[in-house]
Design a protein around this motif. Structure first.
Motif, PDB file in Angstrom:
ATOM      1  N   ILE A  41       1.365  -1.365  -0.615  1.00  0.00           N
ATOM      2  CA  ILE A  41       0.294   0.213  -0.141  1.00  0.00           C
ATOM      3  C   ILE A  41       0.850   1.338   0.399  1.00  0.00           C
ATOM      4  O   ILE A  41       0.486   1.807  -0.741  1.00  0.00           O
ATOM      5  CB  ILE A  41      -1.005  -0.025   1.082  1.00  0.00           C
ATOM      6  N   ILE A  42       1.713   1.190   0.976  1.00  0.00           N
ATOM      7  CA  ILE A  42       2.680   2.727   1.143  1.00  0.00           C
ATOM      8  C   ILE A  42       3.943   3.051  -0.489  1.00  0.00           C
ATOM      9  O   ILE A  42       3.642   4.215  -0.736  1.00  0.00           O
ATOM     10  CB  ILE A  42       3.929   2.487   2.102  1.00  0.00           C
ATOM     11  N   SER A  43       3.644   1.655  -1.595  1.00  0.00           N
ATOM     12  CA  SER A  43       4.786   1.685  -2.355  1.00  0.00           C
ATOM     13  C   SER A  43       3.900   2.264  -3.714  1.00  0.00           C
ATOM     14  O   SER A  43       3.996   2.519  -4.215  1.00  0.00           O
ATOM     15  CB  SER A  43       4.909   0.547  -2.881  1.00  0.00           C
ATOM     16  N   LEU A  44       2.019   1.504  -3.325  1.00  0.00           N
ATOM     17  CA  LEU A  44       1.649   2.371  -4.329  1.00  0.00           C
ATOM     18  C   LEU A  44       1.221   3.595  -4.713  1.00  0.00           C
ATOM     19  O   LEU A  44       0.992   4.166  -5.037  1.00  0.00           O
ATOM     20  CB  LEU A  44       0.288   1.023  -4.799  1.00  0.00           C
ATOM     21  N   LEU A  45       1.053   3.687  -2.552  1.00  0.00           N
ATOM     22  CA  LEU A  45       0.779   5.437  -2.621  1.00  0.00           C
ATOM     23  C   LEU A  45       1.864   6.465  -3.318  1.00  0.00           C
ATOM     24  O   LEU A  45       1.837   7.682  -3.270  1.00  0.00           O
ATOM     25  CB  LEU A  45      -0.010   5.779  -1.415  1.00  0.00           C
ATOM     26  N   LEU A  46       3.171   5.835  -2.274  1.00  0.00           N
ATOM     27  CA  LEU A  46       4.558   6.968  -3.155  1.00  0.00           C
ATOM     28  C   LEU A  46       4.750   6.689  -4.564  1.00  0.00           C
ATOM     29  O   LEU A  46       5.626   7.844  -4.715  1.00  0.00           O
ATOM     30  CB  LEU A  46       5.166   6.274  -1.580  1.00  0.00           C
ATOM     31  N   ASN A  47       4.414   5.744  -5.479  1.00  0.00           N
ATOM     32  CA  ASN A  47       4.792   6.277  -6.377  1.00  0.00           C
ATOM     33  C   ASN A  47       3.517   6.234  -7.759  1.00  0.00           C
ATOM     34  O   ASN A  47       2.302   5.951  -7.105  1.00  0.00           O
ATOM     35  CB  ASN A  47       4.972   4.970  -7.140  1.00  0.00           C
ATOM     36  N   ASP A  48       4.259   6.866  -9.137  1.00  0.00           N
ATOM     37  CA  ASP A  48       2.476   7.809  -9.413  1.00  0.00           C
ATOM     38  C   ASP A  48       2.316   6.441 -10.488  1.00  0.00           C
ATOM     39  O   ASP A  48       3.091   6.400 -11.498  1.00  0.00           O
ATOM     40  CB  ASP A  48       2.990   8.943  -9.985  1.00  0.00           C
ATOM     41  N   ILE A  49       1.892   5.572  -9.934  1.00  0.00           N
ATOM     42  CA  ILE A  49       1.593   4.159 -10.722  1.00  0.00           C
ATOM     43  C   ILE A  49       0.689   4.637 -11.687  1.00  0.00           C
ATOM     44  O   ILE A  49      -0.097   3.035 -12.245  1.00  0.00           O
ATOM     45  CB  ILE A  49       2.076   2.661 -10.531  1.00  0.00           C
ATOM     46  N   ALA A  50      -0.014   5.120 -12.488  1.00  0.00           N
ATOM     47  CA  ALA A  50      -1.473   5.821 -12.752  1.00  0.00           C
ATOM     48  C   ALA A  50      -1.926   5.081 -14.405  1.00  0.00           C
ATOM     49  O   ALA A  50      -2.034   4.464 -15.083  1.00  0.00           O
ATOM     50  CB  ALA A  50      -2.217   6.776 -12.879  1.00  0.00           C
ATOM     51  N   GLU A  51      -0.099   5.145 -14.644  1.00  0.00           N
ATOM     52  CA  GLU A  51      -0.081   4.344 -16.241  1.00  0.00           C
ATOM     53  C   GLU A  51       0.584   3.092 -16.223  1.00  0.00           C
ATOM     54  O   GLU A  51       0.995   2.578 -15.139  1.00  0.00           O
ATOM     55  CB  GLU A  51       1.039   4.972 -17.005  1.00  0.00           C
ATOM     56  N   TYR A  52       0.176   2.322 -16.998  1.00  0.00           N
ATOM     57  CA  TYR A  52       0.426   1.176 -17.164  1.00  0.00           C
ATOM     58  C   TYR A  52       1.849   1.124 -17.634  1.00  0.00           C
ATOM     59  O   TYR A  52       2.992   0.560 -16.762  1.00  0.00           O
ATOM     60  CB  TYR A  52      -0.318   0.690 -18.218  1.00  0.00           C
ATOM     61  N   THR A  53       3.034   1.410 -18.088  1.00  0.00           N
ATOM     62  CA  THR A  53       4.186   1.358 -18.661  1.00  0.00           C
ATOM     63  C   THR A  53       4.786   1.796 -17.107  1.00  0.00           C
ATOM     64  O   THR A  53       5.837   0.586 -16.932  1.00  0.00           O
ATOM     65  CB  THR A  53       4.185   2.681 -19.737  1.00  0.00           C
ATOM     66  N   VAL A  54       4.382   3.039 -16.450  1.00  0.00           N
ATOM     67  CA  VAL A  54       5.151   3.213 -14.962  1.00  0.00           C
ATOM     68  C   VAL A  54       5.130   1.596 -13.675  1.00  0.00           C
ATOM     69  O   VAL A  54       5.485   1.420 -13.331  1.00  0.00           O
ATOM     70  CB  VAL A  54       4.201   3.951 -14.480  1.00  0.00           C
ATOM     71  N   LEU A  55       3.938   1.073 -14.468  1.00  0.00           N
ATOM     72  CA  LEU A  55       2.920  -0.507 -13.009  1.00  0.00           C
ATOM     73  C   LEU A  55       4.325  -0.766 -13.476  1.00  0.00           C
ATOM     74  O   LEU A  55       4.514  -1.255 -12.597  1.00  0.00           O
ATOM     75  CB  LEU A  55       1.825  -0.532 -13.098  1.00  0.00           C
TER      76      LEU A  55
END
Length: 128
Positions: A41-55
């Motif tokens: 949860i912390i990793s998802l909140l701290l990283n801007d992973i709204a885009e497929y490539t970033v995820l």
């Protein structure tokens, strides 16, 4: 006066010969899931992973891949233990109980294998 054998008292195993193995496995997987879930949860909140490539790039990082694999396997194991208890308590009839327990194990192994395959495929950069 105890009806338990001396060996049974030493090993701490009851009549089912399982002792507290199931109890401890469930508690340890719960503790591991609390830590891994918090990391996730912390990793998802701290990283801007709204885009497929970033995820995909986030998953491909070595530590993230390892921790995601641990999360998936631990989650499947913990879920299997919980469903097993429900089956043992509420499914009556020996044939149906055995079938449900076997199906439970196969389903959870399948889910864990699929999750591990997906994470490893992303981590090693296989083409989609």
């Amino acid at each position: 006066m105890s009806l338990r054998s001396p060996l049974s008292r030493v090993l701490g195993k009851g009549s089912a010969k399982e002792g507290t193995d199931h109890f401890w496995a469930q508690r340890l997987t719960a503790a591991a899931l609390a830590l891994l879930g918090l990391w996730f949860i912390i990793s998802l909140l701290l990283n801007d992973i709204a885009e497929y490539t970033v995820l995909m790039q986030w998953i491909a990082r070595p530590w993230n891949s390892v921790l995601l694999l641990l999360l998936a396997v631990t989650l499947a194991w913990h879920s299997s233990l919980g469903v097993q208890v429900v089956i043992e308590d509420y499914v009556h009839g020996p044939f149906m109980k055995v079938c449900a327990l076997v199906l439970n194990k196969f389903a959870h192994i399948g889910v864990a294998a699929a999750a591990a395959f997906a994470v490893l495929k992303i981590a090693f950069g296989a083409a989609a």
